[in-house]
Design a protein around this motif. Sequence first.
Motif, PDB file in Angstrom:
ATOM      1  N   ASP A   1       0.844  -1.188   0.000  1.00 51.62           N
ATOM      2  CA  ASP A   1       0.000   0.000   0.000  1.00 51.62           C
ATOM      3  C   ASP A   1       0.888   1.250   0.000  1.00 51.62           C
ATOM      4  O   ASP A   1       2.081   1.178   0.318  1.00 51.62           O
ATOM      5  CB  ASP A   1      -0.889  -0.040   1.248  1.00 51.62           C
ATOM      6  CG  ASP A   1      -1.690   1.225   1.422  1.00 51.62           C
ATOM      7  OD1 ASP A   1      -2.478   1.558   0.517  1.00 51.62           O
ATOM      8  OD2 ASP A   1      -1.530   1.899   2.466  1.00 51.62           O
TER       9      ASP A   1
ATOM     10  N   THR B   1      -2.568   0.563  -5.052  1.00 48.66           N
ATOM     11  CA  THR B   1      -3.340   1.656  -4.476  1.00 48.66           C
ATOM     12  C   THR B   1      -4.805   1.615  -4.889  1.00 48.66           C
ATOM     13  O   THR B   1      -5.131   1.314  -6.042  1.00 48.66           O
ATOM     14  CB  THR B   1      -2.747   3.028  -4.871  1.00 48.66           C
ATOM     15  OG1 THR B   1      -3.587   4.080  -4.374  1.00 48.66           O
ATOM     16  CG2 THR B   1      -2.616   3.172  -6.380  1.00 48.66           C
ATOM     17  N   ASN B   2      -5.675   1.940  -3.947  1.00 50.93           N
ATOM     18  CA  ASN B   2      -7.102   2.054  -4.227  1.00 50.93           C
ATOM     19  C   ASN B   2      -7.440   3.351  -4.948  1.00 50.93           C
ATOM     20  O   ASN B   2      -8.549   3.500  -5.454  1.00 50.93           O
ATOM     21  CB  ASN B   2      -7.910   2.000  -2.918  1.00 50.93           C
ATOM     22  CG  ASN B   2      -8.458   0.622  -2.619  1.00 50.93           C
ATOM     23  OD1 ASN B   2      -8.228  -0.332  -3.357  1.00 50.93           O
ATOM     24  ND2 ASN B   2      -9.186   0.515  -1.534  1.00 50.93           N
TER      25      ASN B   2
ATOM     26  N   THR C   1      -3.282   0.207  -9.909  1.00 46.17           N
ATOM     27  CA  THR C   1      -4.317   1.046  -9.328  1.00 46.17           C
ATOM     28  C   THR C   1      -5.678   0.378  -9.450  1.00 46.17           C
ATOM     29  O   THR C   1      -5.884  -0.524 -10.269  1.00 46.17           O
ATOM     30  CB  THR C   1      -4.380   2.413 -10.031  1.00 46.17           C
ATOM     31  OG1 THR C   1      -4.906   2.226 -11.361  1.00 46.17           O
ATOM     32  CG2 THR C   1      -3.001   3.053 -10.118  1.00 46.17           C
ATOM     33  N   SER C   2      -6.616   0.859  -8.652  1.00 48.67           N
ATOM     34  CA  SER C   2      -7.964   0.294  -8.724  1.00 48.67           C
ATOM     35  C   SER C   2      -8.656   0.659 -10.028  1.00 48.67           C
ATOM     36  O   SER C   2      -9.611  -0.014 -10.430  1.00 48.67           O
ATOM     37  CB  SER C   2      -8.796   0.749  -7.526  1.00 48.67           C
ATOM     38  OG  SER C   2      -8.972   2.150  -7.522  1.00 48.67           O
TER      39      SER C   2
ATOM     40  N   THR D   1     -14.473   1.324  -8.311  1.00 47.06           N
ATOM     41  CA  THR D   1     -13.045   1.034  -8.200  1.00 47.06           C
ATOM     42  C   THR D   1     -12.662   0.734  -6.761  1.00 47.06           C
ATOM     43  O   THR D   1     -11.768  -0.063  -6.502  1.00 47.06           O
ATOM     44  CB  THR D   1     -12.196   2.211  -8.707  1.00 47.06           C
ATOM     45  OG1 THR D   1     -12.501   3.381  -7.938  1.00 47.06           O
ATOM     46  CG2 THR D   1     -12.472   2.477 -10.182  1.00 47.06           C
ATOM     47  N   ASN D   2     -13.327   1.390  -5.816  1.00 44.26           N
ATOM     48  CA  ASN D   2     -13.119   1.113  -4.388  1.00 44.26           C
ATOM     49  C   ASN D   2     -14.270   1.720  -3.611  1.00 44.26           C
ATOM     50  O   ASN D   2     -15.036   2.534  -4.147  1.00 44.26           O
ATOM     51  CB  ASN D   2     -11.785   1.669  -3.895  1.00 44.26           C
ATOM     52  CG  ASN D   2     -11.760   3.184  -3.875  1.00 44.26           C
ATOM     53  OD1 ASN D   2     -12.200   3.815  -2.935  1.00 44.26           O
ATOM     54  ND2 ASN D   2     -11.241   3.776  -4.933  1.00 44.26           N
TER      55      ASN D   2
ATOM     56  N   ASP E   1     -13.709   3.033  -0.289  1.00 46.93           N
ATOM     57  CA  ASP E   1     -13.139   3.708   0.876  1.00 46.93           C
ATOM     58  C   ASP E   1     -14.029   4.899   1.238  1.00 46.93           C
ATOM     59  O   ASP E   1     -14.228   5.801   0.413  1.00 46.93           O
ATOM     60  CB  ASP E   1     -11.736   4.233   0.565  1.00 46.93           C
ATOM     61  CG  ASP E   1     -10.754   3.117   0.264  1.00 46.93           C
ATOM     62  OD1 ASP E   1     -11.172   1.953   0.233  1.00 46.93           O
ATOM     63  OD2 ASP E   1      -9.571   3.428   0.042  1.00 46.93           O
TER      64      ASP E   1
ATOM     65  N   GLY F   1     -11.321  -2.623  -6.012  1.00 48.11           N
ATOM     66  CA  GLY F   1     -10.220  -2.339  -5.103  1.00 48.11           C
ATOM     67  C   GLY F   1     -10.325  -3.062  -3.776  1.00 48.11           C
ATOM     68  O   GLY F   1     -11.289  -3.774  -3.501  1.00 48.11           O
ATOM     69  N   LYS F   2      -9.305  -2.895  -2.958  1.00 45.27           N
ATOM     70  CA  LYS F   2      -9.298  -3.474  -1.622  1.00 45.27           C
ATOM     71  C   LYS F   2     -10.479  -2.943  -0.822  1.00 45.27           C
ATOM     72  O   LYS F   2     -10.816  -1.770  -0.963  1.00 45.27           O
ATOM     73  CB  LYS F   2      -7.985  -3.108  -0.921  1.00 45.27           C
ATOM     74  CG  LYS F   2      -6.728  -3.547  -1.659  1.00 45.27           C
ATOM     75  CD  LYS F   2      -5.458  -2.974  -1.027  1.00 45.27           C
ATOM     76  CE  LYS F   2      -5.267  -1.515  -1.310  1.00 45.27           C
ATOM     77  NZ  LYS F   2      -3.962  -0.992  -0.826  1.00 45.27           N
TER      78      LYS F   2
ATOM     79  N   LEU G   1      -7.982  -6.421  -7.094  1.00 40.27           N
ATOM     80  CA  LEU G   1      -6.810  -5.569  -7.312  1.00 40.27           C
ATOM     81  C   LEU G   1      -5.532  -6.268  -6.900  1.00 40.27           C
ATOM     82  O   LEU G   1      -4.520  -6.237  -7.616  1.00 40.27           O
ATOM     83  CB  LEU G   1      -6.983  -4.251  -6.547  1.00 40.27           C
ATOM     84  CG  LEU G   1      -5.797  -3.296  -6.537  1.00 40.27           C
ATOM     85  CD1 LEU G   1      -5.384  -2.917  -7.957  1.00 40.27           C
ATOM     86  CD2 LEU G   1      -6.128  -2.046  -5.720  1.00 40.27           C
TER      87      LEU G   1
ATOM     88  N   THR H   1      -8.887  -2.432   4.586  1.00 41.28           N
ATOM     89  CA  THR H   1      -8.641  -2.458   3.136  1.00 41.28           C
ATOM     90  C   THR H   1      -7.461  -3.370   2.815  1.00 41.28           C
ATOM     91  O   THR H   1      -7.633  -4.414   2.196  1.00 41.28           O
ATOM     92  CB  THR H   1      -8.381  -1.033   2.592  1.00 41.28           C
ATOM     93  OG1 THR H   1      -7.305  -0.429   3.318  1.00 41.28           O
ATOM     94  CG2 THR H   1      -9.622  -0.180   2.697  1.00 41.28           C
TER      95      THR H   1
END
Length: 327
Positions: free
Chosen positions: A15, A48-49, A76-77, A153-154, A156, A188-189, A194, A216
């Motif tokens: 990360d 990376t997310n 990347t995501s 994509t994520n 978060d 993403g995470k 990912l 994540t």
Amino acid sequence: MSDDLLSRFDVLLVDLDGTLYAGPSAVPGAVEAIATAQDRGVRTSYVTNNASRRPSDVAAHLAELGFPATTEDVRTSSQAGAAMLAAQLPEGARVLVVGTSALAEEVTRRGLRVVDSADGADAVVQGHSPDTGWRNLAEATLAIRQGALWVATNVDPTLPTDRGPMPGNGSMVGVVRIASGAEPQVAGKPAPTLIQEALRASGRERGLVVGDRLDTDIEGGNAAGLPTLVVLTGVSTPREVLEAPGSQRPTYLGANLGALFQPAEDLAPGSRDGWAVGDDLALSGEGDDLDALRALCAVHWAAGGGAARVRAEGDAARAAVDRLGLA
């Protein structure tokens, strides 16, 4: 080769924010750790997310900080999201992009056509952009309600900034979720896509997922079936590690990336010389603070986990509990 944690792996899936750098500066010792890993033949994949920046921009930023990074090392995501779309859509399918031009470029690179209207859209992909507004979210909602495939994509909820946490992509996804009544596929995470994509692209097989966030990085690594190392240089705290649900429990626990050069067995949760932990989480003895945390995790997780109340017995234990934020 040294008999340390690093010797067990041939690629680090690392990360960025909170693990390698904090704000404008590299985390102390992080550059040296990644450089040493490279010197020992262990590749680093920067995972990376954040879907708002191009891989080349991420690599340039890392290189400025001193990390050995090329565009090919970055995943990347946005790349993972575009790959998810391409796996489910025919070439030339129309994709409504809610996000930056970097995300749109990844979609185009996969042979899909970017559109800006819900009319006739086959899919929606949603990634973070500071310019996303009501009209963008409205078009996404309309497309999804009309049957379009939806990939985020994520999710978060927040985005770290030098002024503090700001609304992240997950907050914007939440708006569309409420308005559409649908659930997105997540690239993403903590979803595994990912990380799995990063491992595949690295050309290596023995990956270690490294990050500072349990919800994540660690959950994503666990979901991908890979060993995980949490470092306490960013978001997650010792209390959060101790109280982590099963899906977010790390394989290894370290203060920072220097943990890569410690024996693996010293980093895994378990009993430790110098510390004793009772079934009621009574901690006694003396020694390294993180060894105390590893011993507490082993006992607490074996008992089912959840909210934890640590009781310190003796001055050394009380001091360690205070420093760990477990009082």
